[in-house]
Design an enzyme around this catalytic site. Structure first.
Site, PDB file in Angstrom:
ATOM      1  N   ASP A  52       0.986 -12.532   6.915  1.00  0.00           N
ATOM      2  CA  ASP A  52       0.497 -13.297   5.761  1.00  0.00           C
ATOM      3  C   ASP A  52       1.667 -13.723   4.872  1.00  0.00           C
ATOM      4  OD1 ASP A  52       1.036 -10.801   4.743  1.00  0.00           O
ATOM      5  OD2 ASP A  52      -0.906 -10.549   3.731  1.00  0.00           O
ATOM      6  N   SER A  53       2.897 -13.319   5.249  1.00  0.00           N
ATOM      7  CA  SER A  53       4.093 -13.870   4.602  1.00  0.00           C
ATOM      8  C   SER A  53       4.136 -15.386   4.785  1.00  0.00           C
ATOM      9  CB  SER A  53       5.365 -13.237   5.195  1.00  0.00           C
ATOM     10  OG  SER A  53       5.345 -13.286   6.605  1.00  0.00           O
ATOM     11  N   ASP A  91      -2.063 -10.710  10.795  1.00  0.00           N
ATOM     12  CA  ASP A  91      -2.398 -10.015   9.546  1.00  0.00           C
ATOM     13  C   ASP A  91      -3.795 -10.374   9.059  1.00  0.00           C
ATOM     14  OD1 ASP A  91      -0.320  -8.349   8.832  1.00  0.00           O
ATOM     15  OD2 ASP A  91       0.736  -9.860   7.637  1.00  0.00           O
ATOM     16  N   LYS A 120      -3.402  -6.578  11.896  1.00  0.00           N
ATOM     17  CA  LYS A 120      -2.662  -5.623  11.058  1.00  0.00           C
ATOM     18  C   LYS A 120      -3.276  -5.636   9.670  1.00  0.00           C
ATOM     19  CE  LYS A 120       1.704  -6.463   9.425  1.00  0.00           C
ATOM     20  NZ  LYS A 120       1.498  -6.418   7.954  1.00  0.00           N
ATOM     21  N   GLU A 122      -2.939  -3.583   5.612  1.00  0.00           N
ATOM     22  CA  GLU A 122      -2.112  -2.742   4.743  1.00  0.00           C
ATOM     23  C   GLU A 122      -2.959  -1.630   4.127  1.00  0.00           C
ATOM     24  OE1 GLU A 122      -0.189  -5.202   1.792  1.00  0.00           O
ATOM     25  OE2 GLU A 122       0.683  -6.533   3.298  1.00  0.00           O
ATOM     26  N   GLU A 189       7.483  -0.482   5.667  1.00  0.00           N
ATOM     27  CA  GLU A 189       8.275  -1.489   4.948  1.00  0.00           C
ATOM     28  C   GLU A 189       8.856  -0.889   3.670  1.00  0.00           C
ATOM     29  OE1 GLU A 189       6.337  -5.243   4.301  1.00  0.00           O
ATOM     30  OE2 GLU A 189       7.976  -5.992   3.035  1.00  0.00           O
TER      31      GLU A 189
END
Ligand code: KIV
Length: 286
Positions: A52-53, A91, A120, A122, A189
């Site tokens: 999602d960056s 993501d 993925k 978080e 991270e």
């Protein structure tokens, strides 16, 4: 009974990914479009992460928060077209998995519409039940702990995490709990190198570091950081090429050539036979 032909010819399966624990380090790279995906596949990286960056690298937002499930699917479909044979992790964006029903819907769409191999997400204890549920229904899940960019406001910025004994203990607990819930790999991270190594040694699944030092099972970098396309770099990045400079130099040379009438030259132009041109001139009466 007729069996369908298996059309999936990936470089890596989920069991194969898990089996790389402690072996040759895994190389992950992000990608957001077909060109980047083609380059990633040609470079034989192990895994492409449609992160999602993309909110920052590709859509120009200042955080990942505005990115939607539709954005992720749009870009992941392009990446899959460019890299049909590379494991692709996608993501789940901000708030798309806060409720378990939403997570099932978002992850299901990503898997069905993009041909992703895994999603993925978080977080730690707040996502355990969701991870267990997705994995139970056959959706491989990669975890992400430490500096979690979707919590940028909560963290007060992009700050290195797990720097105290208390937060290290929580990180180790959450990494273990996520593994028990069924994640197939864990992105770590923005944490100190010794902490990342300890988490790695405590888990039976591969850890993938970004700003987490060398003591992990693999590395992931953002495509733009890795190839020198960004304008600023965090401490943990080493650009392996200077593509932004090459692109700027190339476009500057193009502009100058156009302005000075050096481009296009005869080699970049189409020619007509002299006889045909003469006939045309005669036709038009000149
Ligand atoms: O979105 C992303 O690119 C990521 C990596 C930084 C791990 O999550």
């Amino acid at each position: 009974m007729t069996r369908g032909r298996c059309l999936i010819t990936r470089n890596l399966t989920i069991p194969g990914l898990k089996a790389r624990k402690g072996g040759i380090p895994l190389t992950w790279i992000t990608a957001y479009d077909v060109l980047q995906a083609q380059v990633a596949e040609a470079s034989q990286v192990d895994v492409i992460l449609v992160g999602d960056s993309l909110g920052m690298t590709t859509l120009g937002y200042s955080t990942t928060l505005p990115v939607t499930v539709d954005d992720m699917i749009h870009h992941a479909r392009a990446v899959r077209r460019g890299a049909p044979n590379t494991m692709m992790v996608v993501d789940l964006p901000f708030m798309s998995y806060a409720l378990q029903a939403d997570a099932v819907h978002a992850a299901g769409r990503v898997m069905q519409e993009t041909e992703a191999d895994a999603v993925k997400l978080e977080g730690g204890r707040e996502v355990l039940a969701t991870v267990e549920h997705l994995v139970a229904f056959g959706i491989p899940v990669v975890g992400h702990l430490g500096l979690t960019p979707q919590s940028v406001h909560e963290m007060g910025g992009y700050k290195v995490q797990a720097k105290t004994a208390d937060t290290i203990r929580i990180l180790l607990q959450e990494a273990g709990a996520l593994t028990a819930a069924g994640i197939c790999a864990l992105v770590l991270e923005g944490i100190p190198d010794r902490v990342a190594a300890e988490v790695t040694n405590s888990l039976p699944i591969p850890t993938i570091g970004i700003g987490a030092g060398p003591g992990v099972d693999g590395q992931v970098l953002v495509f733009h950081d890795c190839l020198g396309l960004s304008t600023a770099y965090p401490k943990f990045v080493r650009p392996f090429a200077q593509v932004r400079t090459a692109m700027t130099n190339g476009l500057t040379a193009y502009r100058e050539a156009v302005q000075q009438r050096h481009f296009p030259g005869p080699d970049q132009s189409y020619q007509i036979a002299d006889a045909e041109w003469e006939r045309h001139l005669a036709d038009r009466g000149s």
